[in-house]
Write a protein that holds these residues in place. Structure first.
Motif, PDB file in Angstrom:
ATOM      1  N   ALA A 103      -0.712  -2.565   8.817  1.00  0.00           N
ATOM      2  CA  ALA A 103      -1.335  -2.311  10.123  1.00  0.00           C
ATOM      3  C   ALA A 103      -2.784  -2.773  10.101  1.00  0.00           C
ATOM      4  CB  ALA A 103      -1.264  -0.833  10.485  1.00  0.00           C
ATOM      5  N   TYR A 104      -3.310  -3.047  11.284  1.00  0.00           N
ATOM      6  CA  TYR A 104      -4.707  -3.445  11.449  1.00  0.00           C
ATOM      7  C   TYR A 104      -5.288  -2.535  12.529  1.00  0.00           C
ATOM      8  CZ  TYR A 104      -8.745  -6.589  12.134  1.00  0.00           C
ATOM      9  OH  TYR A 104     -10.008  -7.121  12.216  1.00  0.00           O
ATOM     10  N   VAL A 105      -6.151  -1.607  12.118  1.00  0.00           N
ATOM     11  CA  VAL A 105      -6.712  -0.617  13.030  1.00  0.00           C
ATOM     12  C   VAL A 105      -8.226  -0.811  13.077  1.00  0.00           C
ATOM     13  CG1 VAL A 105      -6.871   1.839  13.599  1.00  0.00           C
ATOM     14  CG2 VAL A 105      -4.902   0.990  12.300  1.00  0.00           C
ATOM     15  N   THR A 106      -8.779  -0.919  14.275  1.00  0.00           N
ATOM     16  CA  THR A 106     -10.232  -1.050  14.382  1.00  0.00           C
ATOM     17  C   THR A 106     -10.875   0.328  14.473  1.00  0.00           C
ATOM     18  OG1 THR A 106     -10.313  -1.149  16.803  1.00  0.00           O
ATOM     19  CG2 THR A 106      -9.927  -3.224  15.623  1.00  0.00           C
ATOM     20  N   LYS A 107     -12.133   0.399  14.064  1.00  0.00           N
ATOM     21  CA  LYS A 107     -12.836   1.680  14.059  1.00  0.00           C
ATOM     22  C   LYS A 107     -13.169   2.157  15.470  1.00  0.00           C
ATOM     23  CE  LYS A 107     -14.490   1.175   9.340  1.00  0.00           C
ATOM     24  NZ  LYS A 107     -15.612   1.049   8.376  1.00  0.00           N
ATOM     25  N   GLY A 108     -12.896   1.300  16.470  1.00  0.00           N
ATOM     26  CA  GLY A 108     -13.070   1.711  17.859  1.00  0.00           C
ATOM     27  C   GLY A 108     -11.831   2.366  18.433  1.00  0.00           C
ATOM     28  N   GLU A 109     -10.727   2.320  17.688  1.00  0.00           N
ATOM     29  CA  GLU A 109      -9.488   2.933  18.155  1.00  0.00           C
ATOM     30  C   GLU A 109      -9.425   4.393  17.709  1.00  0.00           C
ATOM     31  OE1 GLU A 109      -6.292  -0.624  18.532  1.00  0.00           O
ATOM     32  OE2 GLU A 109      -7.110  -0.341  16.528  1.00  0.00           O
ATOM     33  N   THR A 128       1.890  -1.253  15.054  1.00  0.00           N
ATOM     34  CA  THR A 128       1.119  -2.155  15.912  1.00  0.00           C
ATOM     35  C   THR A 128       0.211  -1.350  16.834  1.00  0.00           C
ATOM     36  OG1 THR A 128       2.912  -3.779  15.888  1.00  0.00           O
ATOM     37  CG2 THR A 128       1.239  -4.020  17.608  1.00  0.00           C
ATOM     38  N   THR A 129      -1.088  -1.482  16.637  1.00  0.00           N
ATOM     39  CA  THR A 129      -2.073  -0.843  17.502  1.00  0.00           C
ATOM     40  C   THR A 129      -2.316  -1.726  18.717  1.00  0.00           C
ATOM     41  OG1 THR A 129      -3.910  -1.969  16.434  1.00  0.00           O
ATOM     42  CG2 THR A 129      -3.219   0.134  15.483  1.00  0.00           C
ATOM     43  N   PRO A 130      -3.017  -1.218  19.748  1.00  0.00           N
ATOM     44  CA  PRO A 130      -3.357  -2.069  20.893  1.00  0.00           C
ATOM     45  C   PRO A 130      -4.111  -3.338  20.490  1.00  0.00           C
ATOM     46  CG  PRO A 130      -3.732   0.220  21.461  1.00  0.00           C
ATOM     47  CD  PRO A 130      -3.398   0.199  19.985  1.00  0.00           C
ATOM     48  N   THR A 131      -5.045  -3.201  19.533  1.00  0.00           N
ATOM     49  CA  THR A 131      -5.801  -4.368  19.087  1.00  0.00           C
ATOM     50  C   THR A 131      -4.889  -5.405  18.442  1.00  0.00           C
ATOM     51  OG1 THR A 131      -7.842  -3.112  18.730  1.00  0.00           O
ATOM     52  CG2 THR A 131      -7.607  -5.176  17.517  1.00  0.00           C
ATOM     53  N   LEU A 132      -4.008  -4.953  17.558  1.00  0.00           N
ATOM     54  CA  LEU A 132      -3.104  -5.873  16.882  1.00  0.00           C
ATOM     55  C   LEU A 132      -2.094  -6.461  17.856  1.00  0.00           C
ATOM     56  CD1 LEU A 132      -2.043  -7.250  14.373  1.00  0.00           C
ATOM     57  CD2 LEU A 132      -0.709  -5.197  13.874  1.00  0.00           C
ATOM     58  N   GLY A 133      -1.605  -5.642  18.788  1.00  0.00           N
ATOM     59  CA  GLY A 133      -0.655  -6.142  19.773  1.00  0.00           C
ATOM     60  C   GLY A 133      -1.246  -7.272  20.594  1.00  0.00           C
TER      61      GLY A 133
END
Length: 223
Positions: A103-109, A128-133
């Motif tokens: 997964a790839y999660v940003t610190k803004g999520e 899948t996060t919104p950023t990765l999607g």
């Protein structure tokens, strides 16, 4: 030790971030037991941490630019890695997934996205996060060239070498064989609409696909 526990290693170069992540893990449902935390990759490669079910990794460890070399080392060691970073860059996100991050999660999520990613990664599932999607939807180059093991070895070696001769010596092959392997790799990229007629273009394709990192690139003949 209870094998049903979700265990994790937290790797971030900021003490306050590590403390916050430890608290999120402890308070999640089900809870995640942080068995090691530290500022560098070696934290997850020694002692009991080697057997953690998940590694939460920041890409910027004491450096201004993101590096995928640490991620690649963790994946090759068999870890399920969740990248947790302030880097909101679709290209970097895609490269992380291609290297093997779950997964790839940003610190803004929000916290829920990170902990869901950790729980899924512990079970070997991607999240899948919104950023990765958004990054995946915007990717026009999802198709990777199906390189053979030998073609991939030759490509990696050539990206870091000054000449075909040095690549041939390092691989124990004839120089003509190395040239054939590189030519085949170029043909396969051409066939999927991603031409790489020069060494510069071939390195670009390898970077896009997460096959190499910037630290792998050497000098030499760029034709």
């Amino acid at each position: 030790m209870d094998d049903q526990r979700i265990t994790a290693v937290v790797i971030d170069d900021q003490d306050v971030v590590r403390a916050g992540l430890n608290a999120w893990c402890r308070d999640s449902d089900p809870p995640v037991v942080v068995i090691a935390s530290g500022p560098d990759i070696s934290t997850a490669l020694t002692g009991p941490a080697r057997h953690a079910k998940v590694v939460i990794l920041d890409l910027h460890l004491r450096r201004p630019d993101p590096s995928l070399q640490g991620l690649r080392s963790l994946v090759e060691a068999g870890h399920n890695v969740v990248v947790y970073t302030h880097e909101v860059d679709p290209t970097i996100a895609r490269r992380c997934i291609r290297v093997g991050a779950k997964a790839y999660v940003t610190k803004g999520e929000v916290e829920d996205h990170l902990m869901t990613a950790v729980h899924d990664a512990a079970a070997g599932r991607p999240y899948t996060t919104p950023t990765l999607g958004a990054a995946l939807l915007s990717d026009r180059q999802l198709h990777k060239a199906a390189l053979s093991d030998q073609e991939l070895r030759a490509l990696k070696a050539w990206c870091g070498a000054k000449s075909m001769r040095l690549v041939a010596e390092s691989m124990g092959l004839a120089q003509s064989t190395v040239k054939t392997l590189i030519s085949r790799a170029r043909d396969k990229y051409e066939a999927i609409g991603r031409p790489a007629p020069t060494k510069t273009e071939l390195i670009k394709r390898a970077l896009e696909d997460g096959l190499i990192d910037l630290s792998d690139i050497g000098g030499g003949d760029w034709a």
